[in-house]
Motif scaffolding. Sequence first.
Motif, PDB file in Angstrom:
ATOM      1  N   MET A 206       0.851  -1.193   0.000  1.00 25.26           N
ATOM      2  CA  MET A 206       0.000   0.000   0.000  1.00 25.26           C
ATOM      3  C   MET A 206       0.886   1.242   0.000  1.00 25.26           C
ATOM      4  O   MET A 206       1.991   1.230   0.554  1.00 25.26           O
ATOM      5  N   THR A 207       0.364   2.308  -0.583  1.00 22.66           N
ATOM      6  CA  THR A 207       1.046   3.597  -0.476  1.00 22.66           C
ATOM      7  C   THR A 207       0.861   4.116   0.954  1.00 22.66           C
ATOM      8  O   THR A 207       0.044   3.591   1.724  1.00 22.66           O
ATOM      9  N   ILE A 208       1.576   5.164   1.288  1.00 24.30           N
ATOM     10  CA  ILE A 208       1.421   5.768   2.609  1.00 24.30           C
ATOM     11  C   ILE A 208      -0.022   6.213   2.813  1.00 24.30           C
ATOM     12  O   ILE A 208      -0.625   5.942   3.852  1.00 24.30           O
ATOM     13  N   ALA A 209      -0.604   6.863   1.831  1.00 26.16           N
ATOM     14  CA  ALA A 209      -1.995   7.327   1.958  1.00 26.16           C
ATOM     15  C   ALA A 209      -2.952   6.153   2.106  1.00 26.16           C
ATOM     16  O   ALA A 209      -3.884   6.199   2.922  1.00 26.16           O
ATOM     17  N   GLU A 210      -2.744   5.089   1.339  1.00 23.43           N
ATOM     18  CA  GLU A 210      -3.618   3.914   1.431  1.00 23.43           C
ATOM     19  C   GLU A 210      -3.537   3.261   2.809  1.00 23.43           C
ATOM     20  O   GLU A 210      -4.552   2.900   3.395  1.00 23.43           O
ATOM     21  N   ARG A 211      -2.328   3.102   3.326  1.00 20.52           N
ATOM     22  CA  ARG A 211      -2.187   2.438   4.629  1.00 20.52           C
ATOM     23  C   ARG A 211      -2.781   3.285   5.750  1.00 20.52           C
ATOM     24  O   ARG A 211      -3.393   2.772   6.669  1.00 20.52           O
ATOM     25  N   GLU A 212      -2.584   4.606   5.665  1.00 20.86           N
ATOM     26  CA  GLU A 212      -3.130   5.499   6.688  1.00 20.86           C
ATOM     27  C   GLU A 212      -4.657   5.459   6.670  1.00 20.86           C
ATOM     28  O   GLU A 212      -5.296   5.378   7.721  1.00 20.86           O
ATOM     29  N   THR A 213      -5.247   5.518   5.495  1.00 21.17           N
ATOM     30  CA  THR A 213      -6.704   5.475   5.359  1.00 21.17           C
ATOM     31  C   THR A 213      -7.251   4.137   5.842  1.00 21.17           C
ATOM     32  O   THR A 213      -8.259   4.085   6.548  1.00 21.17           O
ATOM     33  N   PHE A 214      -6.578   3.058   5.476  1.00 22.30           N
ATOM     34  CA  PHE A 214      -7.040   1.728   5.888  1.00 22.30           C
ATOM     35  C   PHE A 214      -6.983   1.584   7.405  1.00 22.30           C
ATOM     36  O   PHE A 214      -7.935   1.129   8.038  1.00 22.30           O
ATOM     37  N   LEU A 215      -5.890   1.986   8.024  1.00 22.00           N
ATOM     38  CA  LEU A 215      -5.752   1.885   9.476  1.00 22.00           C
ATOM     39  C   LEU A 215      -6.785   2.756  10.186  1.00 22.00           C
ATOM     40  O   LEU A 215      -7.274   2.390  11.254  1.00 22.00           O
ATOM     41  N   ALA A 216      -7.162   3.876   9.584  1.00 20.92           N
ATOM     42  CA  ALA A 216      -8.159   4.759  10.188  1.00 20.92           C
ATOM     43  C   ALA A 216      -9.582   4.220  10.044  1.00 20.92           C
ATOM     44  O   ALA A 216     -10.501   4.723  10.683  1.00 20.92           O
ATOM     45  N   GLY A 217      -9.771   3.179   9.231  1.00 23.82           N
ATOM     46  CA  GLY A 217     -11.089   2.585   9.054  1.00 23.82           C
ATOM     47  C   GLY A 217     -11.530   1.803  10.277  1.00 23.82           C
ATOM     48  O   GLY A 217     -10.789   1.653  11.253  1.00 23.82           O
ATOM     49  N   THR A 218     -12.753   1.295  10.224  1.00 24.89           N
ATOM     50  CA  THR A 218     -13.294   0.528  11.351  1.00 24.89           C
ATOM     51  C   THR A 218     -12.941  -0.936  11.181  1.00 24.89           C
ATOM     52  O   THR A 218     -13.500  -1.622  10.316  1.00 24.89           O
ATOM     53  N   HIS A 219     -11.992  -1.382  11.959  1.00 20.68           N
ATOM     54  CA  HIS A 219     -11.537  -2.778  11.988  1.00 20.68           C
ATOM     55  C   HIS A 219     -11.337  -3.161  13.444  1.00 20.68           C
ATOM     56  O   HIS A 219     -11.102  -2.303  14.282  1.00 20.68           O
ATOM     57  N   ILE A 220     -11.367  -4.427  13.724  1.00 23.18           N
ATOM     58  CA  ILE A 220     -10.920  -4.904  15.032  1.00 23.18           C
ATOM     59  C   ILE A 220      -9.407  -5.046  14.943  1.00 23.18           C
ATOM     60  O   ILE A 220      -8.889  -5.685  14.028  1.00 23.18           O
ATOM     61  N   GLY A 221      -8.705  -4.424  15.861  1.00 20.92           N
ATOM     62  CA  GLY A 221      -7.256  -4.528  15.869  1.00 20.92           C
ATOM     63  C   GLY A 221      -6.808  -5.796  16.587  1.00 20.92           C
ATOM     64  O   GLY A 221      -7.527  -6.335  17.429  1.00 20.92           O
ATOM     65  N   MET A 222      -5.638  -6.264  16.247  1.00 18.37           N
ATOM     66  CA  MET A 222      -4.994  -7.373  16.956  1.00 18.37           C
ATOM     67  C   MET A 222      -3.723  -6.815  17.587  1.00 18.37           C
ATOM     68  O   MET A 222      -2.808  -6.382  16.887  1.00 18.37           O
TER      69      MET A 222
END
Length: 143
Positions: free
Chosen positions: A5-21
């Motif tokens: 992922m690009t920096i923007a893609e990874r930042e946006t994905f991490l900011a999404g609603t996911h359950i973290g591990m």
Amino acid sequence: MSTLMTIAERETFLAGTHIGMLSVPDRHASLLIPIWYAYTEGGEIRISTPSGSRKLGLIQEAGYVGFAVQQEEMPYKFVSIDGPVTAYEPTDPEEYRRWAIRYLGPLNGERFFASIKDALSSWITIHIRPQRWRTFDFGKEFG
């Protein structure tokens, strides 16, 4: 083609609603546990836990954690980070209320928050600074 992922893609994905591990080292084996979290692009990951929990004790001892989120349906994606703990602070009940609504929806979020809000006075919010990033976007395999 790269599946990174690009920096923007990874930042946006991490900011999404996911359950973290969350992964925390222990003397005998790592603690690996699912957890709600908050993240604002370019910022730190925030998680909350009761002050007397094993999780908090291990995090304080290690000072460094691993953390990952994933998308379980196609196209599979994940962002994984590790980094230092930068702060511990009392959990802000209003912030935790927003997390409950984010993860459970308005009705169930409010109901859950009402059941836990008194206990939050003894919870701690932990800040984690992403230091090393690993990403994968299977969708990029298909152009």
